[in-house]
Every structure is written in structure tokens, then in C-alpha cells.
Design an enzyme around this catalytic site. Sequence first.
Site, PDB file in Angstrom:
ATOM      1  N   GLY A  11      49.630  12.904  58.416  1.00  0.00           N
ATOM      2  CA  GLY A  11      48.780  13.753  57.592  1.00  0.00           C
ATOM      3  C   GLY A  11      49.543  14.329  56.422  1.00  0.00           C
ATOM      4  O   GLY A  11      50.782  14.335  56.405  1.00  0.00           O
ATOM      5  N   SER A  29      57.062  12.300  52.297  1.00  0.00           N
ATOM      6  CA  SER A  29      56.661  11.178  53.144  1.00  0.00           C
ATOM      7  C   SER A  29      57.498  11.109  54.415  1.00  0.00           C
ATOM      8  O   SER A  29      58.735  11.107  54.362  1.00  0.00           O
ATOM      9  CB  SER A  29      56.806   9.865  52.364  1.00  0.00           C
ATOM     10  N   GLY A  30      56.818  11.062  55.565  1.00  0.00           N
ATOM     11  CA  GLY A  30      57.476  10.771  56.828  1.00  0.00           C
ATOM     12  C   GLY A  30      58.389  11.836  57.378  1.00  0.00           C
ATOM     13  O   GLY A  30      59.150  11.569  58.317  1.00  0.00           O
ATOM     14  N   SER A  57      54.492  12.004  49.613  1.00  0.00           N
ATOM     15  CA  SER A  57      53.608  11.292  50.532  1.00  0.00           C
ATOM     16  C   SER A  57      53.181   9.947  49.964  1.00  0.00           C
ATOM     17  O   SER A  57      52.938   9.806  48.764  1.00  0.00           O
ATOM     18  CB  SER A  57      52.363  12.141  50.801  1.00  0.00           C
ATOM     19  N   ASP A 114      50.439   8.740  50.224  1.00  0.00           N
ATOM     20  CA  ASP A 114      49.052   8.871  49.772  1.00  0.00           C
ATOM     21  C   ASP A 114      48.920   9.638  48.457  1.00  0.00           C
ATOM     22  O   ASP A 114      47.805   9.983  48.052  1.00  0.00           O
ATOM     23  CB  ASP A 114      48.220   9.579  50.842  1.00  0.00           C
ATOM     24  N   HIS A 130      44.530  11.865  60.281  1.00  0.00           N
ATOM     25  CA  HIS A 130      43.961  10.839  61.154  1.00  0.00           C
ATOM     26  C   HIS A 130      43.427  11.524  62.406  1.00  0.00           C
ATOM     27  O   HIS A 130      43.626  11.032  63.524  1.00  0.00           O
ATOM     28  CB  HIS A 130      45.006   9.772  61.487  1.00  0.00           C
ATOM     29  N   ASP A 136      26.522  24.244  57.445  1.00  0.00           N
ATOM     30  CA  ASP A 136      27.218  25.403  56.890  1.00  0.00           C
ATOM     31  C   ASP A 136      28.308  24.995  55.901  1.00  0.00           C
ATOM     32  O   ASP A 136      28.736  25.807  55.074  1.00  0.00           O
ATOM     33  CB  ASP A 136      27.852  26.231  58.009  1.00  0.00           C
ATOM     34  N   HIS A 194      40.013   3.670  57.982  1.00  0.00           N
ATOM     35  CA  HIS A 194      41.241   4.406  57.668  1.00  0.00           C
ATOM     36  C   HIS A 194      41.182   5.802  58.281  1.00  0.00           C
ATOM     37  O   HIS A 194      41.753   6.027  59.335  1.00  0.00           O
ATOM     38  CB  HIS A 194      41.438   4.448  56.148  1.00  0.00           C
ATOM     39  N   TYR A 228      25.990  35.187  53.025  1.00  0.00           N
ATOM     40  CA  TYR A 228      26.816  35.123  54.228  1.00  0.00           C
ATOM     41  C   TYR A 228      28.172  35.776  53.962  1.00  0.00           C
ATOM     42  O   TYR A 228      28.774  35.576  52.913  1.00  0.00           O
ATOM     43  CB  TYR A 228      27.018  33.667  54.645  1.00  0.00           C
TER      44      TYR A 228
END
Length: 228
Positions: free
Chosen positions: A26, A43-44, A72, A74, A95, A118, A167, A225
Site C-alpha cells: 500500500g 517503494s518496498g 512508490s 505506483d 490491496h 454516506d 488489481h 451532519y
Amino acid sequence: MQKLKQQVFDANMDLPRYGLVTFTWGNVSAIDRERGLVVIKPSGVAYETMKVDDMVVVDMDGKVVEGGYRPSSDTATHLALYQRYPSLGGVVHTHSTHATAWAQAGMAIPALGTTHADYFFGDIPCTRALSEEEVQGEYELNTGKVIIETLGEVEPLHTPGIVVYQHGPFAWGKDAHDAVHNAVVMEEVAKMAWIARGINPALNPIDDYLMNKHFMRKHGPNAYYGQK
């Protein structure tokens, strides 16, 4: 940038706290629009050892401008979303189990009740499959492009998440904390939808009038709200 790096670090640490990640599956980012810079998880790097100063700063082309790690994998997906949607301040990818299951099934997460309504104004969409050419080419950038393609003209803060076919989920918000909040909700409503459909496979979606009421009382122009 130190304040934003702290916010991004805290948001990334919320992922294991809320059970959204296993190992390093993530990442969370946030953008400084004035400077045109994005802070993102390296990353990692394991959450157990990660520190604030490990966060990586990149420009809008993905070039590292600060940090000792690679960003990352991504990152290009995050950047594509920031470039397309000026209202976004934070992006998260996980994930998480139930949301990823819907992605692997190639199905939108249906809006079945008020918990969903909501936060999400309608189903949480699932993208189409990426082509072999898209995967073999600029995969992460093309992931961002297929998210944008799927959303179309939808206001992204009205549908603050999506599942990418085979994915997993991406979510976003006005900042990194808000993006993680939406990712947590997405996982919960994905689980609820799976359970509800198991109880009643013929279950109908939430009625439009009930969905409209719940979404608009929190997010509409006359929202009432919560506290001012």
C-alpha cells in the site's frame, strides 16, 4: 515540506493500523499544489522501520527532488490523478481484502445501503481491463488513465474511490488523512456488500431517494451532519 511529510507518514502508518495492508502492499501520497510537489511513501520499505524522513518528494514529472529512496512504484498513477483532478489533495492505494476481491471479480461495489451512501454517491466503479500493450508500456501511468477514463465526468470527491480490474482499490480525498478515511470506508462497504449479497443474491440497490438523502446531508450545499 516537513509538515506534509509528517502528514503523509502518519497516513501511511494508518494503513496497517486499520488493517488495510499486508507487508508493504500500500501507499499514500499528498500534494503541495503551490509548489507542484508530491510526497509519497518509498517503494518496498516496511512499515515497522519506516520514518518520517523516509518519505520521498517528487515533482509532477515524477523526478525525485528530496529523499534517499525510490518513490512508490505506483507514483505515476498518483500523479495522473492529481494532474486531472485539482480537488484532490491525497491519494491512497491498498490491496485490502474485500475491495480487492471485487476488483479481482471485475465488479463494481454496489451501493446497497446508507453506510455506502454516506460516502459514495452510487456504486464504486470497476475499471476495464488494461490491454497487454497498456501493461507492457507505461503500466502505472496507464492505470491512472483507466481510472480517469472510468470516472468520466464524475466529481471525484463524490465518488472518492475505485477498484482497478484484477488489481485493487484506489481512494482519494481532500488530503492524505481524508483519502485513508475513504479507503477504510471502501473496504468496509465492500465487505458489507459481499455479506449482503450472500444473504440475498437478489438484493436491489439502495433506493435513489435514500441514497440522495444520506449523501447530501453530509456533502451537499445544505449539509447538516456533524458540527460546524
